[in-house]
Design an enzyme around this catalytic site. Structure first.
Site, PDB file in Angstrom:
ATOM      1  CE1 TYR A 199      -4.402   1.391   1.081  1.00 13.91           C
ATOM      2  CE2 TYR A 199      -2.892   3.210   1.425  1.00 13.91           C
ATOM      3  CZ  TYR A 199      -4.171   2.750   1.259  1.00 13.91           C
ATOM      4  OH  TYR A 199      -5.232   3.620   1.273  1.00 13.91           O
ATOM      5  CE1 TYR A 257      -5.039   5.629  -1.439  1.00 10.83           C
ATOM      6  CE2 TYR A 257      -7.167   6.724  -1.531  1.00 10.83           C
ATOM      7  CZ  TYR A 257      -6.147   6.161  -0.803  1.00 10.83           C
ATOM      8  OH  TYR A 257      -6.228   6.119   0.569  1.00 10.83           O
TER       9      TYR A 257
END
Length: 402
Positions: free
Chosen positions: A301, A352
């Protein structure tokens, strides 16, 4: 695990799905419509009638709650309806663990783990505690009462919050700033081969990175993730069903979460310079029966570059002493790198979607169908969080490593 309790190999991904990815605010579809498209695509890839899905799991305050999805798609019996309770991307691997545990224990048969996100102008994640972003990573600032205390001093946005930890990583731990650049450039490099990536056609050179504007020192523009509209999903079933359905199931070898001592205290934690993986990483590898040296590809991430560096150190892929030598552009990229990272572009350059798309990419890597394919990839680690109050990680593997 030593007492025999383990998810290792008891659940597997048999379907993956994505919507189109868009720059924030540009999707012609609503967030719910994007979510439905990804869920439907995952069921179709698994060749399962979506009405036979009996579990839905998400994370990070996803507004698309499982019962709403079930009603829209005609799901006949929603046996598992769950949301990984973490702020923002910390749960972006934890929901996989919930889904895997559900099918491994018989609570459900076909569980879809998903995440959908859109960011209209009034609710952008990057606007911070007083700019909207309800349910976003800005709640890391406002959700613990920090907004009212710190806003007067300019401490409002996620970038400002995590920049403090990043600066400490550089000055106290001694990590080289070059590692930040390598992480960012690797993501953009991989996106150039990915036509679905938001940043496709926008390569990132060292010069462009170094000349980009400061967002919150030590973060430059390209140290920060994009803001996007999109959705992604994976369908998880139990081992026997997975092996009957397809020749290339991707097994969950381990799933772990960690909220270290007083982690919710945010800026008043005993261990400030951490991505949150120090307690979970040993448990993760023990359950998988693997070590860092056994991992072929990484999906980490990338909210900010510093968090990725912390995650890689804390999972044992490098140390503070050798991090500059290990985390180089050449070493993090396909082809040729020994530590290929975020091979579809990650949050930085693909989209995202709070790393949900990274699980789709992990499956493609282990199926051997990725655009930036790592040769003979058999294992993949996905890490969610960094620097949130709870972080989560999962390790996937092919049949060869069971």
């Amino acid at each position: 695990m030593s007492d025999g309790r383990s998810l290792r190999g008891r659940a597997a991904i048999v379907g993956i799905g994505e919507s189109t990815y868009y720059k924030r605010g540009k999707s012609p579809d609503s967030e719910f419509e994007l979510c439905l498209k990804a869920v439907l695509a995952a069921a179709e890839d698994a060749q399962i009638d979506v009405r036979d899905v009996d579990g839905l799991v998400s994370f990070g305050g996803d507004k698309n709650e499982p019962p709403k999805i079930a009603a829209a798609l005609g799901i006949k019996d929603l046996k598992v309806s769950a949301m990984q309770a973490t702020i923002s991307g910390g749960g972006s691997s934890g929901h996989i663990g919930i889904a895997a545990a559900a099918v491994a224990t018989g609570m459900a048969d076909n569980v879809i783990a998903y995440r959908a996100i859109t960011q209209p102008p009034a609710a952008r994640f990057g606007l911070g505690a007083y700019g909207g972003g309800g349910g976003s990573s800005s709640s890391e600032v406002s959700g613990h009462g920090l907004g009212g205390i710190t806003a007067a001093y300019g401490f409002i946005t996620p970038a400002q919050k995590y920049a403090l930890r990043a600066q400490r990583l550089l000055e106290v731990v001694g990590v080289a700033p070059s590692t930040f650049e390598a992480v960012a450039r690797a993501a953009y490099h991989h996106a150039q081969c990915n036509e679905h990536a938001v940043m496709h056609g926008r390569p990132l050179s060292s010069e462009t990175y170094q000349n980009s504007r400061w967002i919150s020192e030590p973060f430059r523009l390209y140290d920060c993730c994009a803001e996007s509209d999109g959705a992604a999903a994976v369908l998880i079933t139990h081992k026997a069903a997975a092996e009957a359905m397809r020749d290339d199931p991707v097994y969950v070898l381990a799933a772990a979460g960690g909220g270290p001592l007083r982690s919710a205290a945010q800026e008043n934690v005993p261990d400030y310079v951490t991505g949150g993986f120090k307690t979970l990483a040993p448990r993760l590898f023990e359950q998988a029966g693997l070590g860092p040296e056994d991992i072929d590809v990484l999906q980490v991430y990338d909210n900010f570059t510093a968090g990725v560096v912390m995650a890689l150190i804390e999972h044992g892929f490098c140390t503070p002493e050798d991090v500059a030598a290990v985390l180089t552009f050449d070493n993090l990229t396909v082809p040729g790198g020994s530590l290929p990272l975020n091979t579809s572009g990650g949050n930085f350059a693909e989209a995202y979607v709070q790393a949900m798309q990274m699980h789709v990419e992990a499956v493609r890597q282990l199926r051997g169908t990725a655009i930036n394919q790592v040769p003979d990839a058999k294992t993949c680690l996905c890490a969610g969080g960094p620097m949130t109050s709870v972080s989560t990680s999962v390790i996937y593997g092919t049949r060869d490593v069971l």
